[in-house]
Design a protein around this motif. Structure first.
Motif, PDB file in Angstrom:
ATOM      1  N   LYS A 246       0.836  -1.197   0.000  1.00 28.97           N
ATOM      2  CA  LYS A 246       0.000   0.000   0.000  1.00 28.97           C
ATOM      3  C   LYS A 246       0.872   1.249   0.000  1.00 28.97           C
ATOM      4  O   LYS A 246       1.882   1.324   0.707  1.00 28.97           O
ATOM      5  CB  LYS A 246      -0.920   0.011   1.230  1.00 28.97           C
ATOM      6  N   ASN A 247       0.458   2.255  -0.755  1.00 26.41           N
ATOM      7  CA  ASN A 247       1.147   3.537  -0.783  1.00 26.41           C
ATOM      8  C   ASN A 247       0.745   4.391   0.418  1.00 26.41           C
ATOM      9  O   ASN A 247      -0.384   4.295   0.903  1.00 26.41           O
ATOM     10  CB  ASN A 247       0.805   4.302  -2.065  1.00 26.41           C
ATOM     11  N   PRO A 248       1.644   5.244   0.904  1.00 26.67           N
ATOM     12  CA  PRO A 248       1.274   6.168   1.984  1.00 26.67           C
ATOM     13  C   PRO A 248       0.379   7.271   1.450  1.00 26.67           C
ATOM     14  O   PRO A 248       0.521   7.702   0.294  1.00 26.67           O
ATOM     15  CB  PRO A 248       2.624   6.720   2.447  1.00 26.67           C
ATOM     16  N   VAL A 249      -0.556   7.742   2.284  1.00 26.62           N
ATOM     17  CA  VAL A 249      -1.444   8.826   1.861  1.00 26.62           C
ATOM     18  C   VAL A 249      -1.351  10.046   2.775  1.00 26.62           C
ATOM     19  O   VAL A 249      -1.689  11.159   2.371  1.00 26.62           O
ATOM     20  CB  VAL A 249      -2.906   8.347   1.787  1.00 26.62           C
ATOM     21  N   SER A 250      -0.905   9.859   4.038  1.00 24.19           N
ATOM     22  CA  SER A 250      -0.743  11.001   4.945  1.00 24.19           C
ATOM     23  C   SER A 250       0.183  10.595   6.082  1.00 24.19           C
ATOM     24  O   SER A 250       0.500   9.412   6.259  1.00 24.19           O
ATOM     25  CB  SER A 250      -2.090  11.487   5.505  1.00 24.19           C
ATOM     26  N   MET A 251       0.596  11.587   6.874  1.00 19.61           N
ATOM     27  CA  MET A 251       1.546  11.316   7.950  1.00 19.61           C
ATOM     28  C   MET A 251       1.389  12.359   9.045  1.00 19.61           C
ATOM     29  O   MET A 251       1.080  13.529   8.776  1.00 19.61           O
ATOM     30  CB  MET A 251       2.977  11.336   7.392  1.00 19.61           C
ATOM     31  N   GLU A 252       1.614  11.934  10.293  1.00 18.43           N
ATOM     32  CA  GLU A 252       1.569  12.841  11.447  1.00 18.43           C
ATOM     33  C   GLU A 252       2.799  12.596  12.305  1.00 18.43           C
ATOM     34  O   GLU A 252       3.114  11.450  12.637  1.00 18.43           O
ATOM     35  CB  GLU A 252       0.307  12.598  12.268  1.00 18.43           C
ATOM     36  N   LEU A 253       3.495  13.665  12.680  1.00 14.44           N
ATOM     37  CA  LEU A 253       4.699  13.555  13.492  1.00 14.44           C
ATOM     38  C   LEU A 253       4.344  13.438  14.971  1.00 14.44           C
ATOM     39  O   LEU A 253       3.392  14.057  15.448  1.00 14.44           O
ATOM     40  CB  LEU A 253       5.611  14.765  13.285  1.00 14.44           C
ATOM     41  N   GLN A 254       5.142  12.661  15.702  1.00 16.48           N
ATOM     42  CA  GLN A 254       4.987  12.504  17.139  1.00 16.48           C
ATOM     43  C   GLN A 254       6.339  12.711  17.815  1.00 16.48           C
ATOM     44  O   GLN A 254       7.380  12.456  17.225  1.00 16.48           O
ATOM     45  CB  GLN A 254       4.460  11.105  17.473  1.00 16.48           C
ATOM     46  N   GLY A 255       6.297  13.144  19.083  1.00 18.08           N
ATOM     47  CA  GLY A 255       7.524  13.261  19.857  1.00 18.08           C
ATOM     48  C   GLY A 255       8.388  14.450  19.515  1.00 18.08           C
ATOM     49  O   GLY A 255       9.570  14.483  19.893  1.00 18.08           O
ATOM     50  N   VAL A 256       7.830  15.452  18.821  1.00  9.66           N
ATOM     51  CA  VAL A 256       8.608  16.651  18.500  1.00  9.66           C
ATOM     52  C   VAL A 256       8.733  17.499  19.762  1.00  9.66           C
ATOM     53  O   VAL A 256       7.727  17.816  20.402  1.00  9.66           O
ATOM     54  CB  VAL A 256       7.930  17.458  17.376  1.00  9.66           C
ATOM     55  N   PRO A 257       9.948  17.863  20.166  1.00  9.15           N
ATOM     56  CA  PRO A 257      10.090  18.668  21.391  1.00  9.15           C
ATOM     57  C   PRO A 257       9.435  20.031  21.223  1.00  9.15           C
ATOM     58  O   PRO A 257       9.397  20.591  20.126  1.00  9.15           O
ATOM     59  CB  PRO A 257      11.608  18.791  21.556  1.00  9.15           C
ATOM     60  N   GLU A 258       8.908  20.559  22.329  1.00  8.71           N
ATOM     61  CA  GLU A 258       8.273  21.871  22.272  1.00  8.71           C
ATOM     62  C   GLU A 258       9.302  22.988  22.254  1.00  8.71           C
ATOM     63  O   GLU A 258       9.090  24.024  21.623  1.00  8.71           O
ATOM     64  CB  GLU A 258       7.341  22.050  23.476  1.00  8.71           C
ATOM     65  N   TYR A 312       8.411  11.102   3.869  1.00  8.51           N
ATOM     66  CA  TYR A 312       8.519   9.644   3.897  1.00  8.51           C
ATOM     67  C   TYR A 312       8.166   9.132   2.511  1.00  8.51           C
ATOM     68  O   TYR A 312       7.150   9.527   1.932  1.00  8.51           O
ATOM     69  CB  TYR A 312       7.561   9.060   4.932  1.00  8.51           C
ATOM     70  N   ASN A 313       8.996   8.226   1.960  1.00  4.35           N
ATOM     71  CA  ASN A 313       8.825   7.821   0.565  1.00  4.35           C
ATOM     72  C   ASN A 313       8.800   6.307   0.379  1.00  4.35           C
ATOM     73  O   ASN A 313       9.253   5.790  -0.639  1.00  4.35           O
ATOM     74  CB  ASN A 313       9.934   8.426  -0.301  1.00  4.35           C
ATOM     75  N   LYS A 314       8.230   5.582   1.365  1.00  5.15           N
ATOM     76  CA  LYS A 314       8.179   4.134   1.278  1.00  5.15           C
ATOM     77  C   LYS A 314       6.731   3.637   1.313  1.00  5.15           C
ATOM     78  O   LYS A 314       5.853   4.260   1.909  1.00  5.15           O
ATOM     79  CB  LYS A 314       8.953   3.487   2.434  1.00  5.15           C
ATOM     80  N   THR A 315       6.525   2.474   0.686  1.00  5.49           N
ATOM     81  CA  THR A 315       5.237   1.808   0.800  1.00  5.49           C
ATOM     82  C   THR A 315       5.168   1.078   2.137  1.00  5.49           C
ATOM     83  O   THR A 315       6.134   1.057   2.902  1.00  5.49           O
ATOM     84  CB  THR A 315       5.048   0.777  -0.332  1.00  5.49           C
ATOM     85  N   GLN A 316       4.034   0.436   2.382  1.00  3.35           N
ATOM     86  CA  GLN A 316       3.876  -0.286   3.641  1.00  3.35           C
ATOM     87  C   GLN A 316       4.905  -1.401   3.777  1.00  3.35           C
ATOM     88  O   GLN A 316       5.364  -1.711   4.868  1.00  3.35           O
ATOM     89  CB  GLN A 316       2.463  -0.869   3.731  1.00  3.35           C
ATOM     90  N   GLN A 317       5.295  -1.986   2.639  1.00  3.64           N
ATOM     91  CA  GLN A 317       6.249  -3.076   2.676  1.00  3.64           C
ATOM     92  C   GLN A 317       7.678  -2.631   2.394  1.00  3.64           C
ATOM     93  O   GLN A 317       8.565  -3.454   2.188  1.00  3.64           O
ATOM     94  CB  GLN A 317       5.825  -4.182   1.705  1.00  3.64           C
ATOM     95  N   GLY A 318       7.900  -1.296   2.423  1.00  4.21           N
ATOM     96  CA  GLY A 318       9.264  -0.788   2.356  1.00  4.21           C
ATOM     97  C   GLY A 318       9.807  -0.522   0.975  1.00  4.21           C
ATOM     98  O   GLY A 318      11.006  -0.223   0.827  1.00  4.21           O
ATOM     99  N   GLU A 319       8.970  -0.584  -0.069  1.00  6.76           N
ATOM    100  CA  GLU A 319       9.411  -0.246  -1.425  1.00  6.76           C
ATOM    101  C   GLU A 319       9.253   1.260  -1.650  1.00  6.76           C
ATOM    102  O   GLU A 319       8.560   1.945  -0.909  1.00  6.76           O
ATOM    103  CB  GLU A 319       8.599  -1.034  -2.451  1.00  6.76           C
ATOM    104  N   ASN A 320       9.905   1.782  -2.701  1.00 11.47           N
ATOM    105  CA  ASN A 320       9.728   3.192  -3.031  1.00 11.47           C
ATOM    106  C   ASN A 320       8.284   3.439  -3.455  1.00 11.47           C
ATOM    107  O   ASN A 320       7.729   2.697  -4.277  1.00 11.47           O
ATOM    108  CB  ASN A 320      10.683   3.603  -4.155  1.00 11.47           C
ATOM    109  N   CYS A 321       7.692   4.471  -2.910  1.00  8.37           N
ATOM    110  CA  CYS A 321       6.275   4.732  -3.160  1.00  8.37           C
ATOM    111  C   CYS A 321       6.084   5.605  -4.385  1.00  8.37           C
ATOM    112  O   CYS A 321       7.044   6.164  -4.943  1.00  8.37           O
ATOM    113  CB  CYS A 321       5.633   5.384  -1.944  1.00  8.37           C
TER     114      CYS A 321
END
Length: 589
Positions: A246-258, A312-321
């Motif tokens: 599956k290709n990525p469609v969106s992303m959210e960052l976590q753990g970014v310091p304030e 981020y430029n990978k598919t769910q299985q780690g291939e180039n998206c």
């Protein structure tokens, strides 16, 4: 200037154009935390057609993960999809249950939740109950108003929730929820080593508001474990998830310091950053910072708000998206602090405690309350400024009478101190205006009846004594203490007699201290129908409250339960009330 980590071949205009994209805001009921397991799961599907006793027919691929693969998932935080089971049908599911090798509690597995045909938190949502895979008759391995624990059998039984053997629950599990037999209801969960069954000789009652709708729903909830779901014979709400890439469609960052000090390397800024990537079909994965490409806009040299941009430029299985996804988050770049000074003292510097159920505890502490305090920083550049208290950390205060020094820390080695006084709280008894709360046959459901509300002024402790009567159906079928404001719709927390609670000042409270429950829950519960109980509620004066209980059982034994440090308390507006759950309380006996 842009600062890059793993220089990306993404043009600047594309990155800037996506800075305004919002993070993934929808609630994710399930997630895939690593693409690496998929090939193994596809093989597992091919070999998972048999439950051990019967051939599973009509099984469909539904490949996703429920819970974090680092075993960090807390209770009631992640859920499977909903599987709707019509009357007269059977739901079969196959999944791999992953048990933490370091798990020390037998409840760190999964629970099957059975409810009516309504979404969680939806209007009219009702639960039949829950059945956990472990079997602990003296504990809470099953619960709910429509679950009769006498119908439970298992090939593995734990006496306490710290017994060894939880690893036996791991592996490929076949779950069957059976409504196909007229006038009966059953559940079976097995991994070939441990089999647990629930065989009810009557059909489930219909809890749907629409009597013509006889459907029920089931979903899975892990705790301290994770589930690789594989197959189902019923298509879930939201549809099946295939094992295809599956290709990525969106992303959210976590753990970014304030906040970040000027001069901090970008590698240090992103050290604890990860991203939740949403792929096609709604599957999500948690991706480490090493798999992302970062940049900071506009720079890392001048103070102010900055944008951390990740690609981020990978598919769910780690291939180039086909097309990379971009996410951003902000942090504040600040000058490095050389020293700090308390320029305005805290508003509240006297704290209180009582030792009703904690006599002899030598390591008890109170939380420091910075309300009203102002701290001024001197920066390495020579400038000064007020620091928000949220940027500071504070040492705890020993719960002993006297004056104590609190250490305030801004950065490593940059500290100041302030003094507070601790005193023992005055205890006074309150009385209820009615003699009984709850029906005498213990039929009153949870939240069905309340005592008076009793005000607890700052620095004081209020106690109330009553006789607790219980249906003895479950450990929770006893008294319940509610902490709230004068406006009773605003609650600080709710705590039960059996070492469990919830609420704004309870959930996520890392400083909350509990007594830990009883050594033998079954023996304890047997003494609670007629137990003499005294509850103590202390307004500690520092924005926290303590609840302590002493329970004298019908067999003459004494047990305790305490919750120390419930937060979010307004010291000028603390009240408590008692409620029941399949129990009733009698005052003045």
């Amino acid at each position: 200037m842009k600062h890059f980590n793993k220089i990306a071949t993404v043009c600047g205009s594309f990155v800037l154009g996506l800075l305004a994209l919002a993070g993934c805001e929808d609630e994710h009921f399930y997630e895939v935390d690593s693409p690496d397991w998929l090939s193994e799961k596809v093989d597992s599907i091919a070999n998972s057609q048999n439950s051990g006793d019967e051939e599973l027919e009509g099984m469909m691929e539904d490949v996703y993960t429920i819970g974090s693969t680092d075993y960090s998932t807390g209770w009631w935080t992640v859920f499977s999809k909903y599987y709707v089971i019509p009357d007269g049908q059977k739901w079969n599911a196959v999944f791999n249950l992953n048990i933490n090798p370091g798990a020390s509690n037998t409840y760190k597995n999964f629970a099957l939740i059975i409810c009516n045909d309504v979404d969680r938190e939806g209007e009219g949502y009702l639960e039949y109950g829950a059945i956990r895979y472990d079997n602990q008759p003296s504990g809470n391995s099953e619960w709910g108003d429509y679950i009769d624990r006498s119908y439970v059998q298992s090939t593995l039984t734990f006496e306490t929730d710290t017994d060894e053997g939880i690893a036996q629950l791991g592996g490929r599990v076949t779950l069957t929820v059976d409504r196909s037999v007229e006038g009966a209801f059953s559940v079976r969960m097995t991994n070939g080593t441990v089999t647990k069954t629930y065989n009810q000789p009557t059909a489930l009652v219909n809890l749907n508001a629409d009597e013509s709708n006889t459907n029920i729903r089931c979903y899975l909830v892990p705790e301290g474990s994770y589930i690789n779901f594989l197959q189902t014979n019923i298509e879930p709400i939201g549809g099946l998830t295939s094992a295809d890439d599956k290709n990525p469609v969106s992303m959210e960052l976590q753990g970014v310091p304030e906040i970040v000090n000027i001069g901090t390397p970008l590698d240090s800024v992103i050290a604890n950053v990860s991203a939740v990537v949403t792929f096609e079909e709604g599957v999500t994965a948690t991706v480490a910072s090493s798999e992302l490409t970062f940049s900071v806009i506009p720079d890392m040299e001048t103070p102010g708000m900055k944008n951390l941009v990740a690609a981020y430029n990978k598919t769910q299985q780690g291939e180039n998206c086909d097309q990379p996804v971009i996410a951003s988050a902000t942090f504040e770049l600040v000058e490095q602090i050389a020293s700090i000074e308390v320029t305005t003292q805290p508003s509240r510097t006297t704290y209180y405690y009582t030792s009703a159920a904690t006599e002899g505890m030598t390591d008890r502490t109170l939380a420091f309350d910075p309300t009203g305090m102002e701290v001024t920083a001197t920066y390495v550049s020579g400038g000064t400024g007020t620091i928000d208290n949220s940027r500071l950390t504070f040492s705890t205060v020993p719960a002993t009478v006297g004056t104590h020094t609190v250490t305030i820390t801004a950065d490593e080695g940059v500290t100041a101190t302030v003094e507070v006084t601790v005193a023992e709280s005055a205890v006074s008894e309150v009385t209820n205006s009615t003699a009984i709360v709850g029906a005498e046959d213990n039929s009153t459901a949870f939240w069905g009846a309340f005592s008076d509300d009793f005000n607890v002024p700052s620095g004081e402790t209020k106690s109330i004594t009553f006789t607790n009567y219980s249906s003895l159906a479950g450990n929770w079928n006893n008294y319940v203490v509610v902490l709230r404001k004068t406006d009773t719709t605003v609650e600080y927390g709710v705590v039960r007699a059996d070492n469990y609670g919830w609420g704004a000042g309870y959930d996520g409270n890392t400083n909350l201290r509990l007594s830990g429950g009883q050594p033998d829950w079954a023996a304890w519960l047997a003494t609670m129908n007629g137990a003499e109980v005294t509850v103590y509620v202390t307004n500690c004066g520092n924005g926290t409250a303590d609840v302590q209980a002493i329970m004298n059982g019908t067999d003459g034994t004494t047990s305790i339960q305490y919750y120390l440090g419930i937060t979010t308390i307004d010291p000028e507006d603390l009240n408590f009330a008692l409620t029941v759950d399949g129990s009733h309380l009698v005052f003045g006996e």
